[in-house]
Structures are given as structure tokens and as C-alpha cells.
Design an enzyme around this catalytic site. Structure first.
Site, PDB file in Angstrom:
ATOM      1  N   MET A  15      12.655 -13.686  45.892  1.00 53.12           N
ATOM      2  CA  MET A  15      13.480 -13.803  44.685  1.00 53.12           C
ATOM      3  C   MET A  15      14.267 -15.106  44.696  1.00 53.12           C
ATOM      4  SD  MET A  15      15.663 -10.926  43.821  1.00 53.12           S
ATOM      5  CE  MET A  15      16.519 -11.597  42.485  1.00 53.12           C
ATOM      6  N   LYS A  19       9.872 -19.455  41.129  1.00 54.70           N
ATOM      7  CA  LYS A  19       8.462 -19.193  40.816  1.00 54.70           C
ATOM      8  C   LYS A  19       8.197 -19.343  39.324  1.00 54.70           C
ATOM      9  CE  LYS A  19       8.801 -14.964  42.292  1.00 54.70           C
ATOM     10  NZ  LYS A  19      10.199 -14.976  42.738  1.00 54.70           N
ATOM     11  N   ASP A  99       3.292 -13.583  34.440  1.00 54.14           N
ATOM     12  CA  ASP A  99       4.507 -13.610  35.253  1.00 54.14           C
ATOM     13  C   ASP A  99       4.701 -12.238  35.922  1.00 54.14           C
ATOM     14  OD1 ASP A  99       6.792 -14.856  36.273  1.00 54.14           O
ATOM     15  OD2 ASP A  99       8.054 -14.113  34.648  1.00 54.14           O
ATOM     16  N   GLU A 100       5.403 -12.213  37.025  1.00 53.82           N
ATOM     17  CA  GLU A 100       5.696 -10.962  37.761  1.00 53.82           C
ATOM     18  C   GLU A 100       4.405 -10.198  38.057  1.00 53.82           C
ATOM     19  OE1 GLU A 100       8.622 -10.489  38.872  1.00 53.82           O
ATOM     20  OE2 GLU A 100      10.094 -11.296  37.493  1.00 53.82           O
ATOM     21  N   GLN A 102       3.171  -9.108  40.645  1.00 56.13           N
ATOM     22  CA  GLN A 102       3.227  -8.034  41.659  1.00 56.13           C
ATOM     23  C   GLN A 102       3.248  -6.638  41.042  1.00 56.13           C
ATOM     24  OE1 GLN A 102       5.787 -10.083  41.067  1.00 56.13           O
ATOM     25  NE2 GLN A 102       7.673  -8.934  40.823  1.00 56.13           N
ATOM     26  N   CYS A 156      18.718 -18.643  51.996  1.00 55.27           N
ATOM     27  CA  CYS A 156      19.264 -17.368  52.463  1.00 55.27           C
ATOM     28  C   CYS A 156      20.739 -17.270  52.073  1.00 55.27           C
ATOM     29  CB  CYS A 156      19.113 -17.265  53.977  1.00 55.27           C
ATOM     30  SG  CYS A 156      19.856 -15.768  54.657  1.00 55.27           S
ATOM     31  N   CYS A 205      16.531 -15.171  54.851  1.00 54.50           N
ATOM     32  CA  CYS A 205      15.619 -15.652  55.892  1.00 54.50           C
ATOM     33  C   CYS A 205      15.193 -14.437  56.729  1.00 54.50           C
ATOM     34  CB  CYS A 205      16.292 -16.720  56.753  1.00 54.50           C
ATOM     35  SG  CYS A 205      17.580 -16.082  57.830  1.00 54.50           S
TER      36      CYS A 205
HETATM   37 ZN   LIG Z   1      19.690 -16.342  56.963  1.00 55.67          ZN
END
Ligand SMILES: [Zn+2]
Length: 225
Positions: A15, A19, A99-100, A102, A156, A205
Site C-alpha cells: 500500500m 502503483k 486497477d486493484e 488482486q 515503512c 518493512c
Molecule cells: Zn520498518
């Protein structure tokens, strides 16, 4: 020489990894440089923004056709097939964007293969992994067909005890329920709503991604000789 098969481009990442912006940039390039006719699809279940638009967070949008669901948690890939092939041959788009990706059901591979074989270029964008850290089968099935795969990362957003943000390249999507990591058993598809503060998503991360209850590898360790 005429092209035998059109290219498939996949933009994948967690996210907030831009993209959709990369997808929209690709569409603008094809429209401006090649004068392509373009048709864009998105799942109707994703109603965070205008249902008839694909929009990225930092501006930019494109008119899109919302695709209904085939089951409670999957989107009907054959809707795209029927929508394209009802158009007379000479008026069909030269490029189809989704798009999207998934969220689409298992027929997406066959639908995309048909389009490519009919020389219709396809561009898709979607999450690389679910909040469980597992690949989405719809995306997995398309990667093997892709001409180009661009894997994107975010930053992250994990904060340590002193409130310092990690900032390392994020490859994972963290689901939080009331600020705490969602357990492995919770359902894969839950759309974040602006008025729903209970469930939120963050880019993380690998070191700061948590999913309590994730089963350990089912592979048995080989006995030592
Ligand atoms: Zn991190």
C-alpha cells in the site's frame, strides 16, 4: 511486421507504493504518444473514491468502469471479457487497464490472455501481498504472462517507542485493528473506509510487519544424517 501478441505490464507493491500513479502515467504516455484508445476497469467494491474513477492519492484520475463482484470477496473477471467483446471489432480499445487486480477472481488469467492474443495491450496494478504476507492468486497467475513487472516499494511508517519513524523501503502491507496488528485468521478482503477508524493499513518493512498466528512452514525439517 505485425505484432503477434500485445504486451502485459504489471505494477505491484504494498500500500502507498504509487502503483496507481504508475498505472495512470502509463495510460497518459500511451494516449499522448501513441493516441491509443483506452478502457479502464476497477472493482466496484473499492468505493473509497468516486466509483467511476481510478484516482491516485497525490492527484490524477482516469474515468473507469466499475466491475461487480462474482462472490462476496472476488470480482467478476468475465465482466471485462463480456464488456470488451460486445464492442464491434474495429471499435475495441487498444489498451485495457485494470486497477486493484488482486480482487479479481481466477478467470482473470484467461481474460487477459484473450486480450493479449487479440493484440489488446493490458496494464494492471495491485497489491503484491495480502496483509498475511501471502501472494494473491490473481496477480501470481498474471506475473507469468507479463512482458514487464515493476515492483514498487513504499516507506515503512512504523514508529518506535520514541516516536521515530522507520522509513526503510516497505514491501509489506500491515493491517491494524484499533492500532494493533490484525491476526492471521481475519478475512483477506476488508476495504478501508474513511469513516471506519477500526481497521487501517500501513506500509511496513519486513522487520516491522506483524501478523500474529501465522502458521509456521508446513515443510518438515529433514532428519539429520
Ligand atoms: Zn520498518
Amino acid at each position: 511486421m505485425t505484432r503477434q501478441r500485445a504486451p502485459l505490464t504489471c505494477f505491484v507493491g504494498p500500500m502507498n507504493s504509487s502503483k496507481t500513479r504508475r498505472l495512470l502515467d502509463h495510460l497518459s504516455e500511451c494516449r499522448d504518444a501513441l493516441n491509443y484508445s483506452i478502457r479502464v476497469y476497477k472493482p466496484a467494491l473499492d468505493d473509497r473514491f468516486d466509483i467511476k474513477e481510478v484516482r491516485c492519492r497525490n492527484g490524477g484520475c482516469w474515468e473507469a468502469i466499475p466491475v461487480p463482484s462474482s462472490t462476496k470477496s472476488k470480482v467478476d473477471s468475465l465482466f471485462i471479457f463480456n464488456d470488451i467483446y460486445k464492442i464491434p471489432l474495429k471499435k475495441r480499445p487498444q489498451l485495457v487497464a485494470i486497477d486493484e487486480i488482486q480482487f479479481f477472481d481466477k478467470n482473470i488469467k484467461d481474460v487477459v490472455t484473450c486480450l493479449l492474443n487479440d493484440n489488446i495491450e493490458v496494464v494492471v496494478s495491485g497489491l503484491n501481498r495480502s496483509f498475511k504476507g501471502e501472494p494473491f492468486s490473481s496477480i501470481e497467475s498474471l506475473l507469468g504472462l507479463a512482458t514487464k513487472i515493476e515492483t514498487l516499494t513504499a516507506r515503512c511508517t512504523y514508529k518506535d517507542g520514541r516516536g521515530k519513524t522507520c522509513g526503510a523501503p516497505a514491501t509489506m502491507t500491515q493491517r491494524l485493528i484499533d492500532g494493533k496488528p490484525a491476526p492471521y485468521k481475519s478475512p483477506v478482503v476488508v476495504i478501508q473506509k474513511f469513516d471506519d477508524s477500526k481497521i487501517t493499513y500501513e506500509a511496513r518493512c519486513a522487520d516491522h510487519w506483524f501478523c500474529p498466528g501465522t502458521p509456521l512452514s508446513r515443510l518438515k525439517k529433514r532428519p539429520k544424517k
